[in-house]
Design a protein around this motif. Structure first.
Motif, PDB file in Angstrom:
ATOM      1  N   GLN A   1     -50.261  31.534 -49.980  1.00  0.00           N
ATOM      2  CA  GLN A   1     -51.377  31.039 -51.033  1.00  0.00           C
ATOM      3  C   GLN A   1     -52.550  30.553 -50.378  1.00  0.00           C
ATOM      4  O   GLN A   1     -53.685  30.828 -50.534  1.00  0.00           O
ATOM      5  CB  GLN A   1     -50.593  30.247 -52.005  1.00  0.00           C
TER       6      GLN A   1
ATOM      7  N   ASN B   1     -55.537  38.400 -54.038  1.00  0.00           N
ATOM      8  CA  ASN B   1     -54.019  38.339 -54.667  1.00  0.00           C
ATOM      9  C   ASN B   1     -54.000  39.653 -55.780  1.00  0.00           C
ATOM     10  O   ASN B   1     -53.082  40.367 -55.864  1.00  0.00           O
ATOM     11  CB  ASN B   1     -53.485  37.362 -55.509  1.00  0.00           C
TER      12      ASN B   1
ATOM     13  N   ASN C   1     -43.842  36.115 -55.098  1.00  0.00           N
ATOM     14  CA  ASN C   1     -44.820  34.984 -54.997  1.00  0.00           C
ATOM     15  C   ASN C   1     -44.277  33.688 -54.192  1.00  0.00           C
ATOM     16  O   ASN C   1     -45.013  32.933 -53.672  1.00  0.00           O
ATOM     17  CB  ASN C   1     -45.525  34.657 -56.419  1.00  0.00           C
TER      18      ASN C   1
END
Length: 220
Positions: free
Chosen positions: A178, A30, A159
């Protein structure tokens, strides 16, 4: 120690430099450092911001502000750069007062960002936030200032953290992958521990999640 997966590095990170100098395999997730020889798994920050601005422009917003993340992080720098890049493409009004920079990715910085934008005197009808926590803080500050999200000001995050669809109003945000990011990083690190020496960089696609925190611009 056979290897490291690092989730919160800065663009210039001394811990990464030290580990690299000791030939410890490293993968950043990330975030990226400013070194091509450090492997990474990140998301398409540019595309995410493009989708956010296109969505807001389609709702009639032209004066769109940004609370950018810390520029010491790759996410903060790349999302801000993309905002600057696409403002003209979707015919937004350019005004330097419409951008403020957060000191950290947290709610308090989001609140402070809204206060700085209003104190700066620039009118805006939407705010693009560098991540979801900044957006949560921005919405709180708007409520404290008697401004409704999204009736008065639309707000977006980045996100798609857990529970962002449960806050009031549910947050329009860019969803990152994720779990896939973790799987890719683990597999990459295993290959490096097994002897692969060339750095790899994986960029994962993103998805815009449209929810209640954005709405059509109110007519003047």
């Amino acid at each position: 120690l056979d290897g490291l997966i690092l989730a919160s590095v800065e663009r210039e990170d001394h811990a990464v430099e030290r580990a690299a100098s000791e030939n410890i395999p490293i993968v950043t997730v990330n975030r990226q450092v400013d070194r091509d020889n450090v492997s990474s798994v990140v998301h398409d920050e540019t595309e995410g911001i493009r989708r956010v601005l296109t969505h807001l422009a389609s709702l009639g917003h032209r004066r769109i502000a940004m609370i950018a993340g810390p520029q010491t992080s790759s996410t903060g720098a790349r999302r801000y750069t993309a905002f600057q890049q696409f403002r003209s493409a979707v015919r937004l009004e350019i005004d330097n007062r419409l951008v403020v920079f957060a000191a950290a990715y947290n709610e308090a910085s989001g609140e402070q960002g809204v206060e700085e934008l209003i104190a700066g005197g620039a009118d805006f009808t939407a705010v693009v936030c560098g991540n979801d926590r900044l957006a949560v803080g921005a919405i709180a500050a708007l409520a404290r200032l008697k401004l409704e999200c999204s009736e008065d000001i639309s707000v977006t995050g980045y996100n798609d953290m857990s529970m962002m669809d449960r806050i009031d109003p549910p947050l329009t945000t860019v969803r990152i992958q994720q779990y896939r990011m973790g799987r890719e990083a683990g597999a990459m690190l295993q290959r490096m521990i097994g002897g692969q020496t060339q750095a790899q960089h994986i960029v994962l696609p993103v998805e815009l999640m449209i929810r209640g925190s954005t709405a059509a611009r109110r007519s003047d």
